[in-house]
Scaffold this active site. Sequence first.
Site, mmCIF file in Angstrom:
data_model
loop_
_atom_site.group_PDB
_atom_site.id
_atom_site.type_symbol
_atom_site.label_atom_id
_atom_site.label_comp_id
_atom_site.label_asym_id
_atom_site.label_seq_id
_atom_site.Cartn_x
_atom_site.Cartn_y
_atom_site.Cartn_z
ATOM 1 N N ALA A 46 0.851 -1.199 0.000
ATOM 2 C CA ALA A 46 0.000 0.000 0.000
ATOM 3 C C ALA A 46 0.879 1.238 0.000
ATOM 4 C CB ALA A 46 -0.910 0.010 1.235
ATOM 5 N N ARG A 48 0.222 5.649 -0.692
ATOM 6 C CA ARG A 48 -0.712 6.734 -1.039
ATOM 7 C C ARG A 48 -0.634 7.098 -2.510
ATOM 8 N NH1 ARG A 48 0.660 11.331 3.141
ATOM 9 N NH2 ARG A 48 2.554 10.885 2.051
ATOM 10 N N GLU A 132 15.035 -2.575 13.994
ATOM 11 C CA GLU A 132 16.463 -2.318 13.771
ATOM 12 C C GLU A 132 16.692 -1.044 12.944
ATOM 13 O OE1 GLU A 132 19.363 -4.370 14.880
ATOM 14 O OE2 GLU A 132 19.867 -2.301 14.496
ATOM 15 N N VAL A 135 16.873 3.235 14.300
ATOM 16 C CA VAL A 135 18.007 4.032 14.798
ATOM 17 C C VAL A 135 19.239 3.711 13.962
ATOM 18 C CG1 VAL A 135 19.473 4.581 16.776
ATOM 19 C CG2 VAL A 135 17.090 3.921 17.157
ATOM 20 N N ILE A 139 23.306 0.534 10.540
ATOM 21 C CA ILE A 139 24.168 0.016 11.626
ATOM 22 C C ILE A 139 23.302 -0.885 12.516
ATOM 23 C CG2 ILE A 139 25.686 0.602 13.548
ATOM 24 C CD1 ILE A 139 25.916 3.430 12.441
ATOM 25 N N GLY A 190 18.034 13.949 0.043
ATOM 26 C CA GLY A 190 17.042 13.030 0.624
ATOM 27 C C GLY A 190 17.414 12.558 2.021
ATOM 28 N N GLU A 193 14.439 14.756 7.215
ATOM 29 C CA GLU A 193 13.044 14.352 7.410
ATOM 30 C C GLU A 193 12.146 15.256 6.560
ATOM 31 O OE1 GLU A 193 12.070 11.738 9.677
ATOM 32 O OE2 GLU A 193 14.197 11.462 9.369
ATOM 33 N N ASP A 204 14.811 14.448 16.153
ATOM 34 C CA ASP A 204 15.020 13.098 15.621
ATOM 35 C C ASP A 204 16.066 12.354 16.458
ATOM 36 O OD1 ASP A 204 14.966 11.182 13.107
ATOM 37 O OD2 ASP A 204 17.081 11.620 13.463
ATOM 38 N N LYS A 208 15.627 8.953 18.877
ATOM 39 C CA LYS A 208 16.477 7.763 18.738
ATOM 40 C C LYS A 208 17.179 7.462 20.061
ATOM 41 C CE LYS A 208 17.207 8.478 13.758
ATOM 42 N NZ LYS A 208 17.991 9.249 12.779
HETATM 43 N N1 HSE Z 1 16.588 12.351 8.872
HETATM 44 C C1 HSE Z 1 17.253 11.214 9.445
HETATM 45 C C2 HSE Z 1 18.736 11.543 9.528
HETATM 46 C C3 HSE Z 1 17.011 9.993 8.599
HETATM 47 O O1 HSE Z 1 19.155 12.542 8.941
HETATM 48 O O2 HSE Z 1 19.459 10.823 10.194
HETATM 49 C C4 HSE Z 1 17.394 8.691 9.275
HETATM 50 O O3 HSE Z 1 16.691 8.473 10.461
#
Ligand code: HSE
Length: 439
Positions: A46, A48, A132, A135, A139, A190, A193, A204, A208
């Site tokens: 699925a 969007r 996994e 975070v 790794i 890319g 976030e 972020d 983590k």
């Molecule tokens: N935006 C996150 C980073 C992506 O830059 O680490 C991976 O979680």
Amino acid sequence: MMAREGVKLGLVGLGTVGSGVVQLLDRQREAFARKIGAPLQLVHVASRSIDIKPHPPLPGVRLSVDPWSVVQDAEVDIVLELIGGTDPARSLVLEAMARGKAVVTANKALLALHGDEVFAAAEAHGVRLGFEASVAGGIPIIRTLREGFVADRNKALFGIVNGTCNYILATMSEDGAEFAPVLHRAQELGLAEADPRMDVDGIDAAQKLTLLIMLAFGVRVPVEAVYTEGIRQLDQIDITFAREFGYAIKLLAIAKEESGVLEARVHPTMIPQDSLLAGVGGAYNAIFTQGEALGSSLQFGQGAGSLPTAAAVLSDVVESARAQTKQQQPRPPLGCAWAELKPAAVRSMDELVGEYYLRFMAVDRPGVLTQISGILGDQDISIASVIQRGRSDGDNTVPLVMRTHAATERNLKTAMTLVDQLPIVQGKSVYVRIEESLG
Ligand code: HSE
């Protein structure tokens, strides 16, 4: 059960990581079948935008724009939740587990903010929950902490766990660039976030860190209890001065345990230029741990990106599929029951003692240094070294930079507030914590 005909996967989300999963499933098809003892079959996807965006070829796979159709698909054994965010990811994951399906997720926000529900639901329904990829991307830090370090007692953990911030700080250092254009480049690559404030404001990394703390220290810390400071306030001059003092600046997620009290914080940190973490460049991640028995250890690798993160997702899928084919009972996702993880006593930032880098933009006049050092002295803060560069013409400001000896954070904050009220100081002054223990 399904061992002969294969383990059936349902994928929710066909973005960067989801597409990587599709690619790796195809590329490693035979190896997966060999390692599991049964083939992995992607049966339902699925997304969007499945109707409008190009996507990898998916022959024989049911396609939908509705994520619930995957979760409710009776044929699906393992649901891969790769849409991110907390809503509707939370409801989808809870529903999948209630239906007896194993879940694999890369969703750090979901687990950091709703871990109490999600981890407890996995145990209550007796299903596997793999995370996994949540975070440090590729790794295997979750397994390393949960299984590899199970015999040790962790004392400290320092993580570069946000690739976007590491990329920005490393590029500012290498190219002499300013913050804004480098963030733009990180977005184009890319790495960031969907809302890059999550990266540059340290959120972020804080999310983590709460997951790493549960595994490394066996306690729970709500994300609100993690002191969180991002990297926006840093200018190119801070990176340059840091280098002159012998340091690199990294956004670190730090947890330290001492006498049953935990420090849990995310902030830019000056670390010795010759330390292992200072050498972590670009968008790479690394987690440095100090254990009582194991001593120092470093896990390093790609923390984001399509295939590295997909490899982490599929490591959980393989683990789950192996267990399903052998009809093994799942172990708790965190290595011990959720109820065994007690809330941590978290040290207040005011009690922190450390050395600091300070940067003031001060008018270039006689007596300025005396006024600032007087305020620092009143707060029991001793100056280790001072740099002032350049002369201004007239009333323009010049950077005045200092490195302190050990001081308490409470005194430091008081001093910085008072200094910022001086008419000879303009703008908000900057301070960065120094961490010598990594040298
Ligand atoms: N935006 C996150 C980073 C992506 O830059 O680490 C991976 O979680």
